[in-house]
Motif scaffolding. Structure first.
Motif, PDB file in Angstrom:
ATOM      1  N   MET A  29      38.262 -10.823  26.285  1.00  0.00           N
ATOM      2  CA  MET A  29      38.035 -11.947  25.476  1.00  0.00           C
ATOM      3  C   MET A  29      38.782 -12.440  24.575  1.00  0.00           C
ATOM      4  SD  MET A  29      33.733 -11.508  25.513  1.00  0.00           S
ATOM      5  CE  MET A  29      33.342 -13.176  24.691  1.00  0.00           C
ATOM      6  N   MET A  30      39.376 -11.393  23.779  1.00  0.00           N
ATOM      7  CA  MET A  30      40.393 -11.846  22.861  1.00  0.00           C
ATOM      8  C   MET A  30      41.685 -12.414  23.376  1.00  0.00           C
ATOM      9  SD  MET A  30      40.930 -11.397  19.626  1.00  0.00           S
ATOM     10  CE  MET A  30      42.331 -11.564  18.631  1.00  0.00           C
ATOM     11  N   LYS A  31      41.933 -12.055  24.484  1.00  0.00           N
ATOM     12  CA  LYS A  31      43.145 -12.761  25.083  1.00  0.00           C
ATOM     13  C   LYS A  31      42.944 -14.269  25.133  1.00  0.00           C
ATOM     14  CE  LYS A  31      45.902 -12.537  29.186  1.00  0.00           C
ATOM     15  NZ  LYS A  31      46.254 -12.263  30.564  1.00  0.00           N
ATOM     16  N   TYR A  32      41.796 -14.888  25.708  1.00  0.00           N
ATOM     17  CA  TYR A  32      41.678 -16.207  25.694  1.00  0.00           C
ATOM     18  C   TYR A  32      41.144 -16.758  24.394  1.00  0.00           C
ATOM     19  CZ  TYR A  32      36.859 -15.667  27.202  1.00  0.00           C
ATOM     20  OH  TYR A  32      35.506 -15.370  26.953  1.00  0.00           O
ATOM     21  N   LEU A  33      40.422 -16.186  23.654  1.00  0.00           N
ATOM     22  CA  LEU A  33      39.833 -16.651  22.413  1.00  0.00           C
ATOM     23  C   LEU A  33      40.707 -16.908  21.326  1.00  0.00           C
ATOM     24  CD1 LEU A  33      36.207 -15.353  22.656  1.00  0.00           C
ATOM     25  CD2 LEU A  33      36.904 -17.464  22.915  1.00  0.00           C
ATOM     26  N   SER A  34      41.863 -16.243  21.601  1.00  0.00           N
ATOM     27  CA  SER A  34      42.891 -16.272  20.562  1.00  0.00           C
ATOM     28  C   SER A  34      44.119 -17.298  20.746  1.00  0.00           C
ATOM     29  CB  SER A  34      43.719 -14.735  20.403  1.00  0.00           C
ATOM     30  OG  SER A  34      44.297 -14.351  21.510  1.00  0.00           O
ATOM     31  N   ASP A  35      43.938 -17.891  22.043  1.00  0.00           N
ATOM     32  CA  ASP A  35      44.855 -18.789  22.660  1.00  0.00           C
ATOM     33  C   ASP A  35      44.642 -20.115  21.886  1.00  0.00           C
ATOM     34  OD1 ASP A  35      46.305 -20.719  24.099  1.00  0.00           O
ATOM     35  OD2 ASP A  35      46.182 -19.391  25.725  1.00  0.00           O
ATOM     36  N   PRO A  36      45.443 -20.557  21.285  1.00  0.00           N
ATOM     37  CA  PRO A  36      45.148 -22.131  20.653  1.00  0.00           C
ATOM     38  C   PRO A  36      45.018 -23.269  21.626  1.00  0.00           C
ATOM     39  CG  PRO A  36      47.420 -20.808  19.679  1.00  0.00           C
ATOM     40  CD  PRO A  36      46.991 -20.302  20.823  1.00  0.00           C
ATOM     41  N   ASP A  37      45.524 -23.068  22.663  1.00  0.00           N
ATOM     42  CA  ASP A  37      45.488 -24.258  23.783  1.00  0.00           C
ATOM     43  C   ASP A  37      43.832 -24.103  24.262  1.00  0.00           C
ATOM     44  OD1 ASP A  37      47.867 -24.932  23.692  1.00  0.00           O
ATOM     45  OD2 ASP A  37      48.773 -23.775  25.294  1.00  0.00           O
ATOM     46  N   VAL A  38      43.246 -23.099  24.422  1.00  0.00           N
ATOM     47  CA  VAL A  38      41.819 -22.668  24.862  1.00  0.00           C
ATOM     48  C   VAL A  38      41.041 -23.230  23.735  1.00  0.00           C
ATOM     49  CG1 VAL A  38      40.182 -20.988  25.503  1.00  0.00           C
ATOM     50  CG2 VAL A  38      42.449 -20.673  26.265  1.00  0.00           C
ATOM     51  N   MET A  39      41.311 -22.947  22.362  1.00  0.00           N
ATOM     52  CA  MET A  39      40.424 -23.113  21.583  1.00  0.00           C
ATOM     53  C   MET A  39      40.696 -24.513  20.787  1.00  0.00           C
ATOM     54  SD  MET A  39      38.907 -20.558  21.289  1.00  0.00           S
ATOM     55  CE  MET A  39      38.089 -20.335  19.569  1.00  0.00           C
ATOM     56  N   GLU A  40      41.676 -25.407  21.341  1.00  0.00           N
ATOM     57  CA  GLU A  40      41.988 -26.698  21.017  1.00  0.00           C
ATOM     58  C   GLU A  40      40.852 -27.547  20.618  1.00  0.00           C
ATOM     59  OE1 GLU A  40      44.934 -30.259  21.434  1.00  0.00           O
ATOM     60  OE2 GLU A  40      44.908 -28.783  23.089  1.00  0.00           O
ATOM     61  N   TYR A  41      39.887 -27.664  21.589  1.00  0.00           N
ATOM     62  CA  TYR A  41      38.587 -28.617  21.342  1.00  0.00           C
ATOM     63  C   TYR A  41      37.331 -28.001  21.283  1.00  0.00           C
ATOM     64  CZ  TYR A  41      42.195 -31.819  23.403  1.00  0.00           C
ATOM     65  OH  TYR A  41      43.326 -32.611  23.261  1.00  0.00           O
ATOM     66  N   MET A  42      37.619 -26.480  20.619  1.00  0.00           N
ATOM     67  CA  MET A  42      36.342 -25.847  20.485  1.00  0.00           C
ATOM     68  C   MET A  42      35.600 -25.780  19.133  1.00  0.00           C
ATOM     69  SD  MET A  42      36.523 -22.551  22.961  1.00  0.00           S
ATOM     70  CE  MET A  42      35.147 -21.713  22.193  1.00  0.00           C
ATOM     71  N   SER A 105      40.037 -18.918  30.335  1.00  0.00           N
ATOM     72  CA  SER A 105      41.473 -18.391  29.917  1.00  0.00           C
ATOM     73  C   SER A 105      42.446 -19.359  30.486  1.00  0.00           C
ATOM     74  CB  SER A 105      41.641 -16.895  30.759  1.00  0.00           C
ATOM     75  OG  SER A 105      42.937 -16.517  30.624  1.00  0.00           O
ATOM     76  N   LYS A 106      43.584 -19.742  29.812  1.00  0.00           N
ATOM     77  CA  LYS A 106      44.361 -20.699  30.340  1.00  0.00           C
ATOM     78  C   LYS A 106      45.179 -20.168  31.550  1.00  0.00           C
ATOM     79  CE  LYS A 106      48.121 -21.287  27.596  1.00  0.00           C
ATOM     80  NZ  LYS A 106      48.963 -21.634  26.586  1.00  0.00           N
ATOM     81  N   GLU A 107      45.349 -19.016  31.781  1.00  0.00           N
ATOM     82  CA  GLU A 107      45.949 -18.814  33.132  1.00  0.00           C
ATOM     83  C   GLU A 107      45.171 -19.000  34.518  1.00  0.00           C
ATOM     84  OE1 GLU A 107      45.446 -13.952  34.033  1.00  0.00           O
ATOM     85  OE2 GLU A 107      45.761 -14.319  31.877  1.00  0.00           O
ATOM     86  N   ILE A 113      37.865 -23.081  39.053  1.00  0.00           N
ATOM     87  CA  ILE A 113      37.094 -21.793  38.584  1.00  0.00           C
ATOM     88  C   ILE A 113      35.911 -22.537  37.561  1.00  0.00           C
ATOM     89  CG2 ILE A 113      36.979 -19.622  37.133  1.00  0.00           C
ATOM     90  CD1 ILE A 113      39.518 -18.863  38.347  1.00  0.00           C
ATOM     91  N   ALA A 114      36.400 -23.501  36.655  1.00  0.00           N
ATOM     92  CA  ALA A 114      35.434 -23.967  35.726  1.00  0.00           C
ATOM     93  C   ALA A 114      34.467 -24.751  36.469  1.00  0.00           C
ATOM     94  CB  ALA A 114      36.309 -24.890  35.000  1.00  0.00           C
ATOM     95  N   SER A 115      34.662 -25.584  37.480  1.00  0.00           N
ATOM     96  CA  SER A 115      34.116 -26.309  38.322  1.00  0.00           C
ATOM     97  C   SER A 115      32.763 -25.630  38.941  1.00  0.00           C
ATOM     98  CB  SER A 115      34.648 -27.149  39.451  1.00  0.00           C
ATOM     99  OG  SER A 115      35.263 -28.262  38.822  1.00  0.00           O
TER     100      SER A 115
END
Length: 189
Positions: A29-42, A105-107, A113-115
């Protein structure tokens, strides 16, 4: 001796297993929750430590125990690594409604997957939780999330001005909704 403690509901789709998140998932979880692009609109700063992630996992536990939400970890079958989360928050049982949210995760962006996760969680909400209305609150600049929810049949109802205070100050949010009868009319339930 049997207990009446319900187990956490696992959801399986064609490619995914949506399951309970545990402390063992903190590193993935740290991998994606530390990504500024993933967190941009959270509305949150990118996470800086495993302690931040453990706080998030603790929040998942608290909304579940308080019956105000449920959050599933998104995993790809056979991999069992959490690559995102999806679920409900601010459940208001009296009115049969809730909000839905997702992070990924951005990757794994752009792979459907989101859908797939959102569709499964929506189905669970309408069929197992007897919800009538599911809402999504989305920032006006978050075009990809707007498209994602519109593809699931959500309808934009309007703009909530300065609705939420986040790291950027007060944010406007679009209110989207999906009603149980919307899904039934399309034969998706």
């Amino acid at each position: 001796m049997t207990t009446n403690v319900p187990s956490f509901p696992m959801i399986e789709t064609e490619r995914l297993i949506l399951r309970k998140v545990t402390v063992d998932d903190a590193e993935s979880m740290m991998k994606y929750l530390s990504d500024p692009d993933v967190m941009e609109y959270m509305g949150l700063e990118p996470f800086k430590s495993i302690a931040d992630v453990l706080g998030e996992i603790s929040w998942y536990e608290s909304i579940l125990s308080n019956k105000t939400g449920i959050r599933w970890g998104i995993t790809i079958k056979e991999e069992d690594k959490v690559i995102g989360s999806c679920g409900f928050l601010n459940i208001i049982s009296k009115h049969y409604r809730t909000e839905i949210g997702i992070d990924l995760s951005k990757e794994h962006w752009g792979q459907g997957i989101a859908s797939e996760a959102i569709e499964a969680v929506i189905r669970y909400g309408f069929n197992q939780m007897n919800l009538q209305r599911i809402e999504a609150l989305i920032e006006p600049m978050n075009i990809s999330s707007q498209k994602l929810f519109e593809q699931q049949g959500f309808i934009q109802e309007g703009l909530l001005r300065k609705y939420e205070y986040t790291r950027n100050g007060f944010d406007d949010l679009y209110m989207y909704s999906l009603l149980k009868e919307d899904i039934e009319a399309e034969g998706k339930s």
